[in-house]
Design a protein around this motif. Structure first.
Motif, PDB file in Angstrom:
ATOM      1  N   ALA A 118     -17.753 -42.093 -40.807  1.00 21.86           N
ATOM      2  CA  ALA A 118     -17.161 -41.058 -40.909  1.00 21.86           C
ATOM      3  C   ALA A 118     -15.363 -41.190 -41.767  1.00 21.86           C
ATOM      4  N   ARG A 119     -14.922 -42.850 -41.398  1.00 17.65           N
ATOM      5  CA  ARG A 119     -13.542 -42.725 -41.789  1.00 17.65           C
ATOM      6  C   ARG A 119     -13.410 -42.389 -43.743  1.00 17.65           C
ATOM      7  N   PRO A 120     -14.475 -42.925 -44.878  1.00 18.30           N
ATOM      8  CA  PRO A 120     -14.138 -42.677 -45.914  1.00 18.30           C
ATOM      9  C   PRO A 120     -14.673 -41.072 -46.286  1.00 18.30           C
ATOM     10  N   LEU A 121     -15.192 -40.313 -45.352  1.00 16.78           N
ATOM     11  CA  LEU A 121     -15.113 -38.477 -45.997  1.00 16.78           C
ATOM     12  C   LEU A 121     -14.544 -37.910 -44.827  1.00 16.78           C
ATOM     13  N   SER A 122     -13.622 -38.617 -43.424  1.00 20.45           N
ATOM     14  CA  SER A 122     -13.056 -37.770 -42.971  1.00 20.45           C
ATOM     15  C   SER A 122     -11.148 -38.294 -43.711  1.00 20.45           C
ATOM     16  N   HIS A 123     -10.087 -37.654 -42.939  1.00 22.22           N
ATOM     17  CA  HIS A 123      -8.697 -37.914 -43.373  1.00 22.22           C
ATOM     18  C   HIS A 123      -8.059 -38.612 -41.573  1.00 22.22           C
ATOM     19  N   TRP A 124      -9.005 -37.848 -40.628  1.00 23.09           N
ATOM     20  CA  TRP A 124      -8.034 -38.226 -39.125  1.00 23.09           C
ATOM     21  C   TRP A 124      -9.829 -38.987 -38.243  1.00 23.09           C
ATOM     22  N   VAL A 125      -9.662 -39.681 -37.801  1.00 23.30           N
ATOM     23  CA  VAL A 125     -11.131 -40.330 -36.814  1.00 23.30           C
ATOM     24  C   VAL A 125     -10.399 -41.322 -35.438  1.00 23.30           C
ATOM     25  N   ARG A 126     -10.764 -40.554 -34.546  1.00 25.60           N
ATOM     26  CA  ARG A 126     -10.563 -40.807 -33.463  1.00 25.60           C
ATOM     27  C   ARG A 126     -11.482 -41.281 -31.952  1.00 25.60           C
ATOM     28  N   ARG A 127     -11.850 -41.528 -31.598  1.00 20.70           N
ATOM     29  CA  ARG A 127     -12.819 -42.339 -30.362  1.00 20.70           C
ATOM     30  C   ARG A 127     -12.188 -41.620 -28.978  1.00 20.70           C
ATOM     31  N   ALA A 128     -12.597 -40.902 -28.211  1.00 18.14           N
ATOM     32  CA  ALA A 128     -11.973 -40.267 -27.363  1.00 18.14           C
ATOM     33  C   ALA A 128     -12.687 -41.231 -25.992  1.00 18.14           C
ATOM     34  N   ASP A 129     -11.505 -41.761 -25.531  1.00 19.90           N
ATOM     35  CA  ASP A 129     -12.043 -42.961 -24.681  1.00 19.90           C
ATOM     36  C   ASP A 129     -11.691 -41.906 -23.639  1.00 19.90           C
ATOM     37  N   SER A 130     -11.008 -41.159 -22.597  1.00 23.91           N
ATOM     38  CA  SER A 130     -10.967 -41.004 -21.894  1.00 23.91           C
ATOM     39  C   SER A 130     -11.831 -39.522 -20.943  1.00 23.91           C
ATOM     40  N   SER A 131     -11.740 -38.655 -20.820  1.00 23.10           N
ATOM     41  CA  SER A 131     -12.009 -37.532 -20.072  1.00 23.10           C
ATOM     42  C   SER A 131     -10.511 -36.627 -19.679  1.00 23.10           C
ATOM     43  N   ASP A 132      -9.706 -37.580 -18.964  1.00 23.11           N
ATOM     44  CA  ASP A 132      -7.751 -36.901 -19.101  1.00 23.11           C
ATOM     45  C   ASP A 132      -7.513 -36.657 -20.209  1.00 23.11           C
ATOM     46  N   PRO A 158     -18.221 -40.155 -26.865  1.00 19.61           N
ATOM     47  CA  PRO A 158     -18.536 -40.841 -25.679  1.00 19.61           C
ATOM     48  C   PRO A 158     -19.522 -40.020 -24.676  1.00 19.61           C
ATOM     49  N   GLY A 159     -20.829 -40.086 -24.171  1.00 20.57           N
ATOM     50  CA  GLY A 159     -20.964 -39.492 -22.798  1.00 20.57           C
ATOM     51  C   GLY A 159     -20.229 -39.261 -21.709  1.00 20.57           C
ATOM     52  N   ASP A 160     -19.487 -40.587 -21.192  1.00 21.41           N
ATOM     53  CA  ASP A 160     -19.293 -40.700 -20.572  1.00 21.41           C
ATOM     54  C   ASP A 160     -17.973 -39.854 -20.425  1.00 21.41           C
ATOM     55  N   THR A 161     -16.878 -39.751 -21.636  1.00 21.43           N
ATOM     56  CA  THR A 161     -16.156 -38.884 -21.458  1.00 21.43           C
ATOM     57  C   THR A 161     -15.634 -37.855 -21.605  1.00 21.43           C
ATOM     58  N   SER A 162     -17.505 -37.413 -21.980  1.00 18.77           N
ATOM     59  CA  SER A 162     -18.018 -35.596 -21.850  1.00 18.77           C
ATOM     60  C   SER A 162     -18.745 -34.877 -20.048  1.00 18.77           C
ATOM     61  N   TRP A 163     -18.734 -36.169 -19.664  1.00 17.33           N
ATOM     62  CA  TRP A 163     -19.100 -36.005 -18.083  1.00 17.33           C
ATOM     63  C   TRP A 163     -18.834 -36.390 -17.126  1.00 17.33           C
ATOM     64  N   ARG A 164     -17.649 -36.734 -17.481  1.00 13.59           N
ATOM     65  CA  ARG A 164     -16.758 -36.870 -15.973  1.00 13.59           C
ATOM     66  C   ARG A 164     -15.338 -35.876 -16.451  1.00 13.59           C
ATOM     67  N   GLU A 165     -15.326 -36.297 -14.601  1.00 16.11           N
ATOM     68  CA  GLU A 165     -14.117 -34.746 -14.407  1.00 16.11           C
ATOM     69  C   GLU A 165     -13.052 -35.471 -15.155  1.00 16.11           C
ATOM     70  N   VAL A 166     -12.092 -34.588 -15.572  1.00 16.43           N
ATOM     71  CA  VAL A 166     -10.708 -34.554 -15.419  1.00 16.43           C
ATOM     72  C   VAL A 166      -9.627 -34.324 -14.611  1.00 16.43           C
ATOM     73  N   SER A 167      -9.230 -35.700 -14.262  1.00 16.90           N
ATOM     74  CA  SER A 167      -8.343 -35.493 -12.760  1.00 16.90           C
ATOM     75  C   SER A 167      -7.077 -34.260 -12.595  1.00 16.90           C
ATOM     76  N   ALA A 168      -6.806 -34.030 -11.507  1.00 17.00           N
ATOM     77  CA  ALA A 168      -6.089 -32.493 -11.133  1.00 17.00           C
ATOM     78  C   ALA A 168      -5.499 -33.045 -11.445  1.00 17.00           C
ATOM     79  N   GLN A 169      -4.786 -33.792 -11.914  1.00 17.53           N
ATOM     80  CA  GLN A 169      -2.720 -33.681 -12.270  1.00 17.53           C
ATOM     81  C   GLN A 169      -3.080 -33.684 -13.745  1.00 17.53           C
ATOM     82  N   VAL A 170      -3.958 -33.253 -14.494  1.00 18.58           N
ATOM     83  CA  VAL A 170      -3.578 -34.105 -15.630  1.00 18.58           C
ATOM     84  C   VAL A 170      -3.117 -31.952 -16.564  1.00 18.58           C
TER      85      VAL A 170
END
Length: 518
Positions: A118-132, A158-170
């Protein structure tokens, strides 16, 4: 709410309300989240169609779309049109599915270095580590894509970031990124310098690009040209130009090096607006890379991230020309041509057929070189070109443009070699009932390469070289191709039949394909 639902909710809250998708197993939770009624989902049968359609959407809407691509190979399939989008300063948010974090350690078959791709053709790249935190990652992605000029943002999901529930306090962000992005103000000293250049009376070309080729910026550029005698030009390829009758005309720097240097040699000054000085598309033996004449001075008026309309307003005040009247293109009525198809008769047929407010997407280098000069006096329309040069851009971009502007007819002009790269666009056009007229110039060859063979000094191509350029064994049946994807078609071999087919397509809602047999 899980991470995928949080991501989609944040996208639409921040103005990204369409997703061009080619999903796989890792993206099933995101796919479920696309049930959000505020998000429009468009299925594309190839990732290069998805990324090209997002480019076309941005060029007409000035706001980013999202794409959904399957892991590293899916991103790789879409990279060519991400490259074209980046060169056109289009913004987009690419969501790239990834294995769950716990699964990656086993090195499953589809594992790859997504960031590295992604980096050569993206201005910004990030991996989503948490559903929160994914909503805040999404806000930053949209903020990046919405900049001026537009940027490519890539968010890895990532698949687990996608399927995990967001914490209620977020607390989820609301409409943080949707605020209009104001371009930077141009430098006052630079504008004063340009005023002195224009007041010198020396031959000057102002080269316009990106936002400067339309709207208020183009109108003000026309006033400057009228007041000073400077000429307005554009690079051969531009992201989008408003042109035709009633618009400020812009001259096009020729593609071929010899023609371009001849065009530019008479100018003492070149002023750039949201672009750089003109360079050759390729290097050739014994030909220059920089196209300007020796002694020509290049001056920057507006950098890529600055406000062209504001710069021209200040410049008009500096020149005392705020009330100047721009010279507008007059309507040129073209007689419908008769007889054989050739570049000139094709250009005249196109000029006569373009409906008012049409969007013309052009990827017809060999056949269409004559078209642009002869359509200047057509009814007002927008012209979109391929700045990145990676072929297979036109039919996806036309698809995205048609979705962005459903009340406008899109003419998509493409050579048969280019069309084969992303012909899956036709299926999406049929499924979405888009008003796209796809015009395929079928010369059964990568004809541009025959000219380039000579330009490179390689002589006359032999039988083996020609076998790598010609695509006539077997010839492609474009009508059968269109029928297989639900698009009605017609084949033409005369100029009058070509004009009639275009005119008929304008009167009929939905997509159509015209095969122009050359």
């Amino acid at each position: 709410m899980n991470g995928a639902e949080s991501l989609v909710e944040t996208l639409v809250d921040n103005g990204v309300d369409i997703c061009f998708a080619n999903p796989g197993t890792s993206e099933m939770h995101f796919l479920a989240a696309l049930e959000n009624p505020r998000m429009r989902s468009v299925l594309c049968l190839f990732e290069g169609v998805a990324t090209g359609a997002a480019d076309g959407w941005y060029r007409m809407k000035d706001k980013p779309a999202s794409t959904l691509l399957h892991l590293g190979p899916g991103l790789a399939n879409g990279l060519a049109n991400i490259h074209n989008a980046k060169r056109a300063s289009s913004g987009m948010v690419n969501i790239i599915g990834e294995h769950s974090t716990s699964h990656l350690k086993y090195d499953p078959p589809l594992t790859s270095d997504i960031e590295g791709l992604a980096r050569p053709l993206s201005h910004w790249v990030r991996r989503a580590d948490s559903s929160d935190t994914i909503a805040w990652d999404t806000v930053q992605a949209v903020e990046q894509a919405s900049q001026h000029p537009g940027k490519i943002a890539t968010l890895i999901l990532p698949g687990d970031t996608s399927w995990r529930e967001v914490s209620a306090q977020v607390e989820l962000p609301k409409r943080v990124a949707a605020q209009p992005k104001v371009p930077k103000a141009p430098d006052a000293a630079r504008i004063a310098h340009i005023a002195r250049v224009l007041q010198s009376g020396e031959p000057t070309l102002i080269i316009l690009a990106n936002k400067a080729t339309r709207g208020l910026a183009l109108e003000r550029a026309g006033k400057i040209a009228a007041a000073t005698g400077a000429r307005l030009g554009s690079q051969f390829f531009t992201a989008r130009i408003e042109r035709g009758a009633g618009r400020v005309p812009i001259e096009r720097i020729p593609y071929a090096v010899g023609q371009a240097t001849e065009f530019l040699k008479g100018f003492k000054h070149i002023i750039t607006v949201e672009t750089r000085e003109p360079v050759a598309f390729f290097s050739y033996p014994d030909k220059p890379s920089l196209l300007k004449a020796e002694g020509t001075l290049v001056h920057t008026l507006v950098e890529a991230d600055e406000d062209s309309a504001l710069a021209f307003e200040i410049l008009l005040d500096e020149l005392g020309a705020a009330h100047a009247k721009p010279v507008l293109q007059q309507r040129v009525e073209v007689v419908v041509p008769q007889g054989a198809l050739n570049p000139l008769s094709i250009a005249h047929a196109l000029s006569a057929a373009i409906p008012e407010n049409c969007i013309v997407v052009d990827e017809s280098l060999t056949t269409g070189r004559e078209s642009m000069g002869h359509t200047m006096g057509a009814k007002p329309h927008d012209l979109i070109n391929n700045l990145g040069g990676s072929i297979g851009y036109a039919t996806p971009v036309a698809t995205g443009a048609a979705l962005a502007c459903p009340d406008r007819r899109v003419f998509c002009m493409v050579g048969d070699g280019s069309a084969m790269y992303t012909i899956q666009s036709l299926w999406t056009q049929a499924r979405e009932n888009l008003n796209v007229t796809t015009i395929i110039f079928a010369n059964n060859s990568y004809a541009i390469l025959k000219a380039e063979y000579a330009n490179m000094g390689a002589g006359v191509p032999g039988a083996r070289a020609l076998s790598m350029i010609d695509i006539d064994r077997p010839s492609i049946d474009w009508q059968a191709m269109a029928k297989s994807m639900g698009v009605p078609s017609v084949s033409v071999d005369t100029a009058e039949a070509f004009h009639k087919a275009m005119a008929d397509s304008v009167r009929t809602p939905g997509p159509v394909l015209i095969q122009v047999r050359l």
